[in-house]
Design a protein around this motif. Structure first.
Motif, PDB file in Angstrom:
ATOM      1  N   ASP A 173       0.765  -1.237  -0.032  1.00 29.79           N
ATOM      2  CA  ASP A 173      -0.043   0.070  -0.079  1.00 29.79           C
ATOM      3  C   ASP A 173       0.889   1.357  -0.076  1.00 29.79           C
ATOM      4  N   ASP A 174       1.877   1.412   0.773  1.00 24.54           N
ATOM      5  CA  ASP A 174       2.835   2.466   0.745  1.00 24.54           C
ATOM      6  C   ASP A 174       3.436   2.707  -0.454  1.00 24.54           C
ATOM      7  N   ARG A 175       4.009   1.573  -1.194  1.00 24.33           N
ATOM      8  CA  ARG A 175       4.706   1.691  -2.373  1.00 24.33           C
ATOM      9  C   ARG A 175       3.682   2.108  -3.492  1.00 24.33           C
ATOM     10  N   ALA A 176       2.666   1.607  -3.581  1.00 20.33           N
ATOM     11  CA  ALA A 176       1.685   2.028  -4.349  1.00 20.33           C
ATOM     12  C   ALA A 176       1.640   3.641  -4.718  1.00 20.33           C
ATOM     13  N   THR A 177       1.693   4.408  -3.506  1.00 17.40           N
ATOM     14  CA  THR A 177       1.465   5.556  -3.549  1.00 17.40           C
ATOM     15  C   THR A 177       2.577   6.424  -4.446  1.00 17.40           C
ATOM     16  N   PHE A 178       3.763   5.812  -4.187  1.00 16.67           N
ATOM     17  CA  PHE A 178       5.008   6.452  -5.018  1.00 16.67           C
ATOM     18  C   PHE A 178       5.347   5.779  -6.367  1.00 16.67           C
ATOM     19  N   ARG A 179       4.549   4.615  -6.677  1.00 16.75           N
ATOM     20  CA  ARG A 179       4.841   4.108  -7.947  1.00 16.75           C
ATOM     21  C   ARG A 179       4.860   4.817  -9.106  1.00 16.75           C
ATOM     22  N   HIS A 180       3.671   5.633  -9.372  1.00 17.03           N
ATOM     23  CA  HIS A 180       3.500   6.572 -10.453  1.00 17.03           C
ATOM     24  C   HIS A 180       4.649   7.631 -10.663  1.00 17.03           C
ATOM     25  N   ASP A 181       4.908   8.146  -9.846  1.00  9.84           N
ATOM     26  CA  ASP A 181       6.050   9.233  -9.860  1.00  9.84           C
ATOM     27  C   ASP A 181       7.248   8.814 -10.376  1.00  9.84           C
ATOM     28  N   ALA A 182       7.722   7.621  -9.582  1.00  5.27           N
ATOM     29  CA  ALA A 182       8.909   6.944 -10.040  1.00  5.27           C
ATOM     30  C   ALA A 182       8.972   6.228 -11.449  1.00  5.27           C
ATOM     31  N   GLN A 183       7.825   5.748 -11.773  1.00  2.28           N
ATOM     32  CA  GLN A 183       7.757   5.171 -13.242  1.00  2.28           C
ATOM     33  C   GLN A 183       7.825   6.212 -14.204  1.00  2.28           C
ATOM     34  N   VAL A 184       7.187   7.398 -13.813  1.00  3.09           N
ATOM     35  CA  VAL A 184       7.252   8.608 -14.833  1.00  3.09           C
ATOM     36  C   VAL A 184       8.779   9.157 -15.000  1.00  3.09           C
ATOM     37  N   GLU A 185       9.504   9.323 -13.702  1.00  6.96           N
ATOM     38  CA  GLU A 185      10.924   9.600 -13.840  1.00  6.96           C
ATOM     39  C   GLU A 185      11.844   8.586 -14.576  1.00  6.96           C
ATOM     40  N   GLN A 186      11.450   7.409 -14.529  1.00  6.31           N
ATOM     41  CA  GLN A 186      12.125   6.260 -15.274  1.00  6.31           C
ATOM     42  C   GLN A 186      11.918   6.399 -16.658  1.00  6.31           C
ATOM     43  N   LEU A 187      10.626   6.787 -17.021  1.00  6.93           N
ATOM     44  CA  LEU A 187      10.460   6.951 -18.482  1.00  6.93           C
ATOM     45  C   LEU A 187      11.022   8.202 -19.140  1.00  6.93           C
ATOM     46  N   LEU A 188      11.027   9.143 -18.386  1.00  4.94           N
ATOM     47  CA  LEU A 188      11.571  10.246 -18.562  1.00  4.94           C
ATOM     48  C   LEU A 188      13.035  10.176 -19.091  1.00  4.94           C
ATOM     49  N   ALA A 189      13.758   9.445 -18.278  1.00  2.00           N
ATOM     50  CA  ALA A 189      15.164   9.183 -18.213  1.00  2.00           C
ATOM     51  C   ALA A 189      15.217   8.366 -19.565  1.00  2.00           C
ATOM     52  N   TRP A 190      14.341   7.387 -19.775  1.00  2.00           N
ATOM     53  CA  TRP A 190      14.520   6.608 -20.987  1.00  2.00           C
ATOM     54  C   TRP A 190      14.413   7.356 -22.417  1.00  2.00           C
TER      55      TRP A 190
ATOM     56  N   ALA B 146      -2.227  -6.482  -3.840  1.00  2.00           N
ATOM     57  CA  ALA B 146      -1.034  -6.410  -3.151  1.00  2.00           C
ATOM     58  C   ALA B 146       0.353  -6.835  -3.695  1.00  2.00           C
ATOM     59  N   ILE B 147       0.070  -7.931  -4.223  1.00  2.00           N
ATOM     60  CA  ILE B 147       1.279  -8.635  -4.824  1.00  2.00           C
ATOM     61  C   ILE B 147       1.461  -8.059  -6.391  1.00  2.00           C
ATOM     62  N   LEU B 148       0.625  -7.695  -7.060  1.00  2.00           N
ATOM     63  CA  LEU B 148       0.739  -7.038  -8.253  1.00  2.00           C
ATOM     64  C   LEU B 148       1.437  -5.317  -7.935  1.00  2.00           C
ATOM     65  N   ASN B 149       0.915  -4.919  -6.892  1.00  2.00           N
ATOM     66  CA  ASN B 149       1.566  -3.575  -6.814  1.00  2.00           C
ATOM     67  C   ASN B 149       3.045  -3.860  -6.435  1.00  2.00           C
ATOM     68  N   LEU B 150       3.525  -4.603  -5.826  1.00  2.00           N
ATOM     69  CA  LEU B 150       4.964  -5.084  -5.624  1.00  2.00           C
ATOM     70  C   LEU B 150       5.694  -5.419  -6.882  1.00  2.00           C
ATOM     71  N   ARG B 151       4.913  -6.373  -7.571  1.00  2.00           N
ATOM     72  CA  ARG B 151       5.489  -7.081  -8.731  1.00  2.00           C
ATOM     73  C   ARG B 151       5.794  -5.874  -9.934  1.00  2.00           C
ATOM     74  N   VAL B 152       4.962  -5.162 -10.273  1.00  2.00           N
ATOM     75  CA  VAL B 152       5.078  -4.117 -11.302  1.00  2.00           C
ATOM     76  C   VAL B 152       6.226  -3.047 -10.964  1.00  2.00           C
ATOM     77  N   ILE B 153       6.589  -2.811  -9.528  1.00  2.00           N
ATOM     78  CA  ILE B 153       7.450  -1.949  -9.367  1.00  2.00           C
ATOM     79  C   ILE B 153       8.595  -2.678  -9.507  1.00  2.00           C
ATOM     80  N   LEU B 154       8.935  -3.886  -9.180  1.00  2.00           N
ATOM     81  CA  LEU B 154      10.192  -4.488  -9.198  1.00  2.00           C
ATOM     82  C   LEU B 154      10.591  -4.793 -10.703  1.00  2.00           C
TER      83      LEU B 154
END
Length: 439
Positions: free
Chosen positions: A131-148, A395-403
């Motif tokens: 639950d905690d990580r899902a809150t920050f997943r979006h911003d981290a993925q956007v930053e990673q996409l921008l780097a790519w 819960a598992i999906l939230n963790l898995r997509v971040i990984l």
């Protein structure tokens, strides 16, 4: 090494608060609630990467009845259901890996740290962290996409960089009151390709079954729009590659086709691609219906697949199929199969210009998204005998997509940095500090 590290960690944990309770603040404020310290310290078992330790901490009783006790030392140490941040992170990382099961993760924990958790403890920790990580997943993925995108823009080659989106569905076995139920879950991908057509990386999304898949639609759209908003360089080529499913087609028609660029206000041009390999399957279906001889059917299909990659290829395939159909007598079943495959190709001709797609460096197939169904769902949530509740699966999906998206460490550091700490002191002082923090 565990035996050497454990006493040092236990010593450090037990000195977060003064040993004498009278030296601690009598009152505390936490999440808009007031608390008062009790007289005696309460021991707690805690699990660290060095093994189990005993932590002494003072509890604070809430002013409102019905609220749980507050233990400021545990909050300041970042303990999640008694687990240290490092140990909780490692447990969740194991749960997010392919082929993980509760039994396997618990066995790994015993081997690595000398003590095992029960299923209840494992689930408590994983859901809290997810639950905690899902809150920050979006911003981290956007930053990673921008780097790519920046790396793709700086690459050399004859094509424009490509930002490619896709989504697909996969059946998931859910646990219901009486038995099991299979429903369609959703997965989404956003990939970046450089000027030579090489994929630099992919951000993944995944959600449990829901009617119309609105959560997937919202998350995928938000990620795309935020990338467009924050990217200030030349606009990459935007493409959407999927099969012709209802949800996939509906998303293009309702969202992408008329999408407005967040900064320029202009309509964004998306290249819509129907997956080449799904189209190839219809060609093979036509071949099987039109030719009784397997050899002739295979030769015709191979020729059509080559034509499909040439300018006007779909037209040529349809004309050839119609010509053969005119001299063949088909059964009612064969006629129905022929019509289904023929209409599939004819109604989607505008999204099957594979010669142009190859020329401009756009992917022809939705292999990345199809593979995401396997890597995100099949390799983790569809192992032998698995059934899921929606909350547990998400819960598992939230963790898995971040990984899988490569942002695990970034997200967890942000979780720790955003940890809310109790404000210690008298009621008046604590209230004033809370107001200052809020301001």
């Amino acid at each position: 090494m565990r035996e050497m590290g454990r006493p040092f960690v236990e010593f450090a944990y037990n000195h977060v608060e003064p040993a004498d309770g009278e030296e601690s603040s009598r009152h505390a404020q936490y999440e808009h609630e007031s608390y008062t310290r009790v007289r005696r310290a309460t021991p707690q078992n805690a699990w660290t990467v060095f093994g189990p330790i005993r932590v002494r901490r003072f509890g604070y009783r809430p002013s409102q009845a019905g609220e749980p006790m507050l233990f400021p030392a545990a909050v300041r140490l970042g303990l999640v259901s008694g687990a240290s941040p490092a140990r909780a992170c490692r447990a969740c990382e194991l749960l997010a890996e392919a082929g993980a099961t509760q039994h396997r993760v618990r066995a790994r924990r015993r081997a690595d740290y000398g003590v095992g958790w029960g299923v209840k403890k494992l689930r408590q920790v994983s859901r809290a962290i997810a639950d905690d990580r899902a809150t920050f997943r979006h911003d981290a993925q956007v930053e990673q996409l921008l780097a790519w995108v920046a790396a793709a823009d700086a690459s050399t080659g004859r094509h424009k960089p490509v930002l490619c989106a896709g989504r697909d569905g996969i059946t998931l076995r859910l646990r219901v009151t009486k038995g099991s139920l299979y429903e369609v879950a959703s997965t989404g991908t956003i990939s970046v390709y450089d000027r030579r057509g090489r994929r630099l990386g992919t951000a993944y999304l995944a959600y449990t079954p829901e009617p119309g898949q609105p959560t997937m639609t919202g998350a995928l759209t938000d990620a795309i729009r935020d990338v467009l908003t924050q990217w200030e360089g030349g606009l990459p080529r935007l493409c959407y590659v999927t099969d012709a499913g209802d949800n996939e087609t509906g998303y293009y028609e309702a969202v992408l086709r008329g999408m407005i660029h967040p900064r320029t206000g202009q309509v964004v041009a998306w290249v819509r691609v129907i997956d080449y390999y799904h189209a190839s399957g219809r060609v093979w279906l036509l071949a099987g219906v039109l030719f009784a001889d397997a050899g002739r059917a295979a030769r015709w299909a191979h020729t059509m697949l080559r034509w499909l990659l040439t300018p006007g290829g779909v037209n040529r395939v349809l004309h050839s199929a119609a010509a053969v159909r005119a001299i063949r007598t088909l059964t009612r079943t064969q006629t129905k199969e022929y019509r289904t495959a023929y209409d599939y190709l004819r109604s989607r001709m505008s999204h099957m210009d594979y010669a142009r797609y190859r020329r401009v460096g756009v992917p022809l197939g939705s292999g990345v998204t199809e593979a995401a169904c396997k890597t995100v769902f099949t390799q983790r949530l569809k192992l032998s005998g698995m059934r899921w509740g929606k909350d547990g699966a998400q819960a598992i999906l939230n963790l898995r997509v971040i990984l899988l998206s490569g942002v695990w460490d970034v997200v967890y550091q942000r979780v720790l940095a955003a940890w809310t700490l109790p404000v210690m002191g008298g009621h008046a002082d604590s209230h004033q500090k809370t107001l200052e923090i809020a301001a």
